[in-house]
Motif scaffolding. Sequence first.
Motif, PDB file in Angstrom:
ATOM      1  N   TYR A  27      -5.708  -0.992   0.020  1.00 50.47           N
ATOM      2  CA  TYR A  27      -4.672  -0.205   0.688  1.00 50.47           C
ATOM      3  C   TYR A  27      -3.339  -0.946   0.725  1.00 50.47           C
ATOM      4  O   TYR A  27      -3.276  -2.126   1.081  1.00 50.47           O
ATOM      5  CB  TYR A  27      -5.103   0.145   2.109  1.00 50.47           C
ATOM      6  CG  TYR A  27      -4.057   0.912   2.887  1.00 50.47           C
ATOM      7  CD1 TYR A  27      -3.770   2.235   2.563  1.00 50.47           C
ATOM      8  CD2 TYR A  27      -3.356   0.314   3.933  1.00 50.47           C
ATOM      9  CE1 TYR A  27      -2.809   2.946   3.267  1.00 50.47           C
ATOM     10  CE2 TYR A  27      -2.402   1.023   4.649  1.00 50.47           C
ATOM     11  CZ  TYR A  27      -2.127   2.340   4.314  1.00 50.47           C
ATOM     12  OH  TYR A  27      -1.169   3.044   4.995  1.00 50.47           O
ATOM     13  N   THR A  28      -2.265  -0.244   0.367  1.00 49.92           N
ATOM     14  CA  THR A  28      -0.920  -0.797   0.440  1.00 49.92           C
ATOM     15  C   THR A  28      -0.235  -0.261   1.688  1.00 49.92           C
ATOM     16  O   THR A  28      -0.029   0.951   1.809  1.00 49.92           O
ATOM     17  CB  THR A  28      -0.092  -0.407  -0.800  1.00 49.92           C
ATOM     18  OG1 THR A  28      -0.753  -0.883  -1.977  1.00 49.92           O
ATOM     19  CG2 THR A  28       1.304  -1.006  -0.717  1.00 49.92           C
ATOM     20  N   PRO A  29       0.103  -1.121   2.645  1.00 49.58           N
ATOM     21  CA  PRO A  29       0.724  -0.659   3.886  1.00 49.58           C
ATOM     22  C   PRO A  29       2.018   0.115   3.640  1.00 49.58           C
ATOM     23  O   PRO A  29       2.746  -0.141   2.675  1.00 49.58           O
ATOM     24  CB  PRO A  29       0.985  -1.954   4.656  1.00 49.58           C
ATOM     25  CG  PRO A  29      -0.028  -2.913   4.114  1.00 49.58           C
ATOM     26  CD  PRO A  29      -0.146  -2.575   2.661  1.00 49.58           C
ATOM     27  N   VAL A  30       2.308   1.062   4.540  1.00 47.48           N
ATOM     28  CA  VAL A  30       3.485   1.921   4.440  1.00 47.48           C
ATOM     29  C   VAL A  30       4.340   1.716   5.700  1.00 47.48           C
ATOM     30  O   VAL A  30       3.911   2.052   6.803  1.00 47.48           O
ATOM     31  CB  VAL A  30       3.093   3.404   4.303  1.00 47.48           C
ATOM     32  CG1 VAL A  30       4.343   4.283   4.197  1.00 47.48           C
ATOM     33  CG2 VAL A  30       2.186   3.611   3.091  1.00 47.48           C
ATOM     34  N   GLU A  31       5.535   1.192   5.512  1.00 47.13           N
ATOM     35  CA  GLU A  31       6.387   0.865   6.665  1.00 47.13           C
ATOM     36  C   GLU A  31       6.685   2.081   7.534  1.00 47.13           C
ATOM     37  O   GLU A  31       6.665   2.002   8.777  1.00 47.13           O
ATOM     38  CB  GLU A  31       7.695   0.238   6.182  1.00 47.13           C
ATOM     39  CG  GLU A  31       8.603  -0.224   7.314  1.00 47.13           C
ATOM     40  CD  GLU A  31       9.865  -0.888   6.800  1.00 47.13           C
ATOM     41  OE1 GLU A  31      10.908  -0.206   6.748  1.00 47.13           O
ATOM     42  OE2 GLU A  31       9.809  -2.082   6.447  1.00 47.13           O
TER      43      GLU A  31
END
Length: 409
Positions: A338-342
Amino acid sequence: MSTIAEEIQALKSASAEQTSASQSLAQEVSGKMSDIDQKVDQSINQVEQSYDQKASDLTIIATDGYRKAIEDASGGRNTVVYDAQGNPNIMVVVPRFNIEDLGLTDLDLGTGTHPAFLTNGAPRGEILIGKYLASSAAGGSAVVGGAQPRVSVDYDQAKQLCTDKGQGWHMMSIHEWAAVALWSMANGTVPRGNTNYGRAHDAHHETARRADDGQPGDTSGVGRTDTGKGPATWNHDHSEFGIADLVGNCLEWLDQMKLENGQIITTLDNDPSIAEVNWHKHPAFFDSTSNATEGSNVGDPVLNNQVVNRNGPLNDDSYDYAYSSVSNWASITKDPSYTPVELLRKLLIESAVTSNAQGYLTVRNYGDRFPLRGGRWSNGSDAGLGYLHLHSARSSSGSFIGFRPALFL
């Protein structure tokens, strides 16, 4: 000496002259009466116009006086706005702030203006949030204190009731909720609320009048309380001029976010004019630790870049299948891929740390689900500014679901 014929003719002539004179007099009288009627009508119209204008002026003076009294008492932090139905709405003015100025560095929220104060990229100096939940008073969407919240409306009905109030009106958005919550956290004024049948679960002496006039803490009956009747600690700034009942009492529908088969979809900033079909699809999904479809709660949700374990059929908005939940939304597991989303962190949907706003998270990763936040009167410690219910279809309604209008001026 005249003949009888001549006398008869003279009588006829005299009668004709008399008839003509009578007709002439009648016309003269009719004309004068018409003039009198016209003048009377004009006088009546002038009086009515004068009365209407004076009544209008008095109404303006009265409404302006009410607004001025509210603004003076609150130092401008509250105001009164009259909607298209003529209902008064007490609104809390929330000024624009920079994210970095909150001092919440551990939350990794980035910098710049919070998206609640941006509309299609253009900044706003302030937004107006309903001081109270929309109430059942004055037509069913007025923002007034001391009334029962308007409940048992589904997502679309709640949204329509807000937009019907006039230009600039909209249902409180996921952006606005998060901005208020983050401000409260930064200022040390995280609110308590009606989380235990008319009282705060963590401060039993804090109470408000229940809809059924029941005893605080009695789990029978309807534990919903009147709008704004709790103490100042139930307001977002712990003052009498804050936004009331964000935590507990009723779940609140929020706009500009949904789940579609587990995928998180939002607007990119606070723009209620964007059609739902054009909202942004984030590369973020609520996965599950279990692939079970039967039963109720089958485990914890997981943030992922896809759904591996789906707990019900695609595009099924029903409640016939399983769901996942976790008591602390911020502690949700993230898949290694998972790539975090600001932006999702700014909206309190994703968290960089486990210590964040309090609240329970529940998810159905199938069908369309719309957000309810804050918690209800029976949720106890599960309620909070971080509480996020992604369990309900747009058609859901109930005595524990309300909504809150907001406004752009």
